[in-house]
Design a protein around this motif. Structure first.
Motif, short mmCIF file in Angstrom:
data_model
loop_
_atom_site.label_atom_id
_atom_site.label_comp_id
_atom_site.label_asym_id
_atom_site.label_seq_id
_atom_site.Cartn_x
_atom_site.Cartn_y
_atom_site.Cartn_z
N ILE A 79 -11.40 3.35 -4.60
CA ILE A 79 -11.90 4.87 -4.11
C ILE A 79 -12.89 4.41 -2.88
CG2 ILE A 79 -13.07 6.78 -4.89
CD1 ILE A 79 -10.42 6.33 -6.23
N LYS A 95 -8.79 7.54 -0.79
CA LYS A 95 -8.58 6.33 -1.85
C LYS A 95 -7.22 5.67 -1.13
CE LYS A 95 -5.47 8.87 -4.94
NZ LYS A 95 -5.21 9.41 -6.23
N ALA A 96 -7.25 4.45 -1.60
CA ALA A 96 -6.06 3.53 -1.24
C ALA A 96 -5.45 2.89 -2.57
CB ALA A 96 -6.47 2.33 -0.17
N GLU A 97 -4.20 3.24 -2.74
CA GLU A 97 -3.45 2.75 -3.81
C GLU A 97 -2.67 1.52 -3.53
OE1 GLU A 97 -1.00 5.61 -5.30
OE2 GLU A 97 -2.57 7.04 -5.81
N LEU A 98 -2.84 0.20 -4.10
CA LEU A 98 -2.58 -1.18 -3.79
C LEU A 98 -1.36 -1.53 -4.98
CD1 LEU A 98 -5.10 -0.99 -2.08
CD2 LEU A 98 -4.97 -3.43 -2.03
N VAL A 99 -0.48 -2.15 -4.68
CA VAL A 99 0.33 -2.71 -5.67
C VAL A 99 0.33 -4.06 -5.44
CG1 VAL A 99 2.64 -3.02 -7.05
CG2 VAL A 99 1.49 -0.76 -6.20
N SER A 112 0.35 4.08 -0.90
CA SER A 112 -0.30 5.40 -0.66
C SER A 112 -1.84 5.23 -0.22
CB SER A 112 -0.27 6.43 -1.69
OG SER A 112 -1.08 7.49 -1.50
N ILE A 113 -2.01 5.87 0.99
CA ILE A 113 -3.36 5.68 1.55
C ILE A 113 -3.76 7.04 2.15
CG2 ILE A 113 -2.40 4.73 3.74
CD1 ILE A 113 -5.15 2.79 3.63
N PRO A 130 -1.19 -2.62 -10.40
CA PRO A 130 -1.47 -1.19 -9.43
C PRO A 130 -3.23 -1.39 -9.40
CG PRO A 130 -1.27 -0.91 -11.81
CD PRO A 130 -0.71 -2.23 -12.00
N VAL A 131 -3.73 -1.21 -8.29
CA VAL A 131 -4.89 -1.14 -7.94
C VAL A 131 -5.29 0.13 -7.01
CG1 VAL A 131 -6.94 -2.34 -7.23
CG2 VAL A 131 -5.04 -3.66 -8.23
N VAL A 132 -6.35 0.86 -7.74
CA VAL A 132 -6.93 2.10 -6.86
C VAL A 132 -8.31 1.46 -6.05
CG1 VAL A 132 -7.51 4.32 -6.65
CG2 VAL A 132 -5.51 3.59 -8.09
N ILE A 159 0.85 -1.10 -0.13
CA ILE A 159 0.01 0.09 0.09
C ILE A 159 0.82 1.33 0.28
CG2 ILE A 159 -1.94 1.23 1.07
CD1 ILE A 159 -2.45 -1.62 2.68
#
Length: 315
Positions: A130, A71-75, A66-67, A126-128, A64
């Motif tokens: 919302i 939103k949370a950005e996952l890789v 960025s959170i 990459p997954v976002v 993760i």
């Protein structure tokens, strides 16, 4: 009737013919089986010689980077190993993230690259997420909660000789739905008061409404009294705010009371004066670093009358 006309002679001839036919069928069957075995052996030898085989894959991690509140950005890291002597194209990647069987987000990555011969590569997906979309769809998912999730990934690869195959993968984890801390100005302690410069200490109360701990590492803020900014700063402060817990922080600051005009006299006469606080906290969490906003508007404060302690009352 002669002996040559007896039925048993005919029966013997029929039996001889049946035996011959059976021998032929057995010979034919044996030949076919031998051909099949030969082809199978040749196939295995060719496969061993050129080394073609099915690739393997595994989800090695979910990060993760960025959170925040939106939103949370996952890789998602997927390690793919290619045992073949030639590169293989990664045709498509289908992914789905769900929680308790409910879809949170899904997508398709076409033409995702090539895996080198006899090599391995980590493909990053990459997954976002919302949060507003999730909360609008699933009303029982509340801010501050921790949501279990399952990542499903289907890798479609094109392997020479074997053809196209799909490699299904899964991994589970947890993702937070962050909620901003509540902030209140408990009181103001005046260390030195004059119209030219006043030195005071703010006593802030921070309440963590999340289901996970916040490790406070820094705070930046700005404060207004009677609509006039009395300044702001960045403060490096280490503190732990346990889940659903409260912590207190002392913030020193200076300001010029004469800049407040009539609002200062209202404070001196004991009338309430409005205050506001805005800023952010930097916190370490079990899910990574977060920057969360803090704000308080509409609070009131006044100076104590003579004979009271020198702390400001906050409402």
């Amino acid at each position: 009737m002669s002996s040559s006309d007896k039925p048993e002679v005919v029966e013997r001839d029929v039996k001889d013919e049946e035996k011959k036919d059976k021998d032929k069928e057995e010979g034919k069957g044996g030949f076919i089986e031998k051909v099949k075995d030969f082809i199978h052996d040749i196939g295995e030898k060719i496969e061993e010689a050129i080394g073609f085989g099915k690739p393997t894959a595994d989800v090695t991690g979910i990060h993760i980077p960025s959170i925040n509140l939106e939103k949370a950005e996952l890789v998602v890291d997927v390690l793919i190993k290619n045992p073949n002597p030639v590169p293989i194209p990664l045709v498509d990647i289908n992914y789905l993230i769900e929680s308790d069987g409910r879809k949170l987000v899904s997508g398709l990555i076409p033409d995702a690259g090539t895996i080198h011969a006899h090599g391995q590569e980590t493909v990053k997906i990459p997954v976002v997420l919302i949060y507003e979309d999730i909360k609008n769809t699933y009303h029982d998912i509340k801010p501050g909660s921790i949501v279990p999730y399952r990542v499903k990934v289907d890798l479609l690869v094109d392997v020479p000789v074997i053809g196209r195959i799909t490699i299904p993968l899964e991994k589970t984890g947890e993702i937070p739905i962050p909620y901003k801390p509540d902030v209140d100005l408990e009181k103001i302690h005046f260390e030195r008061f004059s119209f030219e410069e006043t030195v005071a200490v703010l006593h802030l109360k921070l309440e963590n409404k999340n289901d996970f701990d916040l490790g406070l590492t820094a705070l930046d803020y700005e404060i207004w009294l009677a609509g006039v900014s009395i300044g702001g700063a960045e403060l490096t402060k280490s503190a732990k705010i346990e889940k659903s817990g409260i912590t207190y922080i002392d913030i020193p600051f200076t300001f010029r009371p004469k800049d407040f005009g009539s609002a200062l006299w209202d404070m001196i006469r004991g009338k309430g004066t409005g205050y506001s606080i805005k800023g952010n906290i930097d916190a370490e969490t079990p899910f990574g670093a977060m920057k969360l906003p803090i704000s308080k508007e509409g609070g009131t404060t006044r100076l104590k009358k003579d004979g009271d302690d020198d702390d400001d009352e906050v409402c």
